[in-house]
Design a protein around this motif. Structure first.
Motif, PDB file in Angstrom:
ATOM      1  N   GLN A  91       0.816  -1.217   0.000  1.00 27.52           N
ATOM      2  CA  GLN A  91       0.000   0.000   0.000  1.00 27.52           C
ATOM      3  C   GLN A  91       0.855   1.275   0.000  1.00 27.52           C
ATOM      4  N   PHE A  92       2.173   1.126  -0.104  1.00 25.43           N
ATOM      5  CA  PHE A  92       3.023   2.311  -0.132  1.00 25.43           C
ATOM      6  C   PHE A  92       2.680   3.163  -1.347  1.00 25.43           C
ATOM      7  N   GLN A  93       2.689   4.472  -1.127  1.00 24.23           N
ATOM      8  CA  GLN A  93       2.455   5.434  -2.201  1.00 24.23           C
ATOM      9  C   GLN A  93       3.362   6.637  -1.958  1.00 24.23           C
ATOM     10  N   VAL A  94       3.362   7.562  -2.862  1.00 20.29           N
ATOM     11  CA  VAL A  94       4.193   8.756  -2.705  1.00 20.29           C
ATOM     12  C   VAL A  94       3.608   9.590  -1.560  1.00 20.29           C
ATOM     13  N   VAL A  95       4.452   9.835  -0.532  1.00 24.02           N
ATOM     14  CA  VAL A  95       4.022  10.624   0.622  1.00 24.02           C
ATOM     15  C   VAL A  95       4.809  11.930   0.733  1.00 24.02           C
ATOM     16  N   ASP A 102      10.832  11.182  -5.420  1.00 23.75           N
ATOM     17  CA  ASP A 102       9.647  10.839  -4.642  1.00 23.75           C
ATOM     18  C   ASP A 102      10.014   9.959  -3.449  1.00 23.75           C
ATOM     19  N   ARG A 104       8.358   7.264  -0.849  1.00 23.04           N
ATOM     20  CA  ARG A 104       7.183   6.391  -0.751  1.00 23.04           C
ATOM     21  C   ARG A 104       7.025   5.872   0.670  1.00 23.04           C
ATOM     22  N   GLN A 106       3.616   4.852   3.831  1.00 25.73           N
ATOM     23  CA  GLN A 106       2.208   4.698   4.169  1.00 25.73           C
ATOM     24  C   GLN A 106       1.932   5.448   5.468  1.00 25.73           C
TER      25      GLN A 106
END
Length: 157
Positions: A91-95, A102, A104, A106
Motif C-alpha cells: 500500500q506504499f504510495q508517494v508521501v 519521490d 514512498r 504509508q
C-alpha cells in the motif's frame, strides 16, 4: 555515514513540508506523564548536527533523529515492524518528495510514544520505504509543553 544522515535529514524536512497537515478541531493534547512526573529531556547535538533520542514506540525502544523540520513522525520499515505498527508495503504510495525524488510510504497511527515519561497517544506517522533512520517530528513534538534549542542543546518538557 555523514552523507547518509544529511540525506535523511533533507528527506525528513521534505516529507514534513510535503505532507499536508490535516485540519484539527482542537489543539493536539499535551503529552501525558507516565507514572509520577515526566523527566525533562536534554539532548546534545551530535558532531554531524543532529539531535538523537531513544523513545519507546508501543513499548519498543526506537532510535530517532529529533527533527523539528518534519511535520510527522517517520519510521523505518524495520522500526515499524519491531514496534508492531500495522502497515502494508503493498500500500506504499508517494508521501513526499526528497532530494533524490519521490518518497514512498504509508500513513499510520502509533498507539503510544514515550520519551522520558512524556507519553503521546494516537500519533500520526508514516512508515517510509528505504529509510535508514526514524524521525521524531512534530506530530509528537507539538504535544510537548516546550521544545527549545539553545546552542548545542535541545530541551523537551
Amino acid at each position: 555515514m555523514k552523507i547518509a544522515l544529511t540525506i535523511m535529514a533533507v528527506t525528513g524536512i521534505a516529507i514534513g513540508l510535503a505532507i499536508p497537515a490535516k485540519p484539527r478541531a482542537a489543539a493536539a493534547p499535551v503529552a501525558q506523564p507516565v507514572g509520577d512526573v515526566p523527566v525533562e529531556t536534554v539532548l546534545d547535538r551530535t558532531p554531524n548536527g543532529h539531535f538523537l533520542a531513544v523513545a519507546d514506540v508501543n513499548d519498543e525502544p526506537i532510535r530517532f533523529v529529533v527533527d523539528t523540520g518534519a511535520d510527522t513522525v517517520a519510521l523505518t520499515v524495520e522500526d515499524a515492524r519491531r514496534a508492531h505498527v500495522a502497515f502494508d508495503p503493498l500500500q506504499f504510495q508517494v508521501v513526499g518528495r526528497g532530494a533524490s525524488g519521490d518518497v514512498r510510504g504509508q500513513e499510520v497511527r502509533i498507539a503510544n510514544i514515550v520519551l522520558d515519561g512524556k507519553r503521546a497517544t494516537d500519533v500520526r506517522a508514516v512508515v517510509l520505504e528505504g529509510s535508514d533512520m526514524s524521525l521524531l517530528g512534530h506530530s509528537y513534538l507539538r504535544r510537548m509543553q516546550n521544545v527549545q534549542i539553545a546552542g548545542d542543546k535541545m530541551t523537551l518538557r
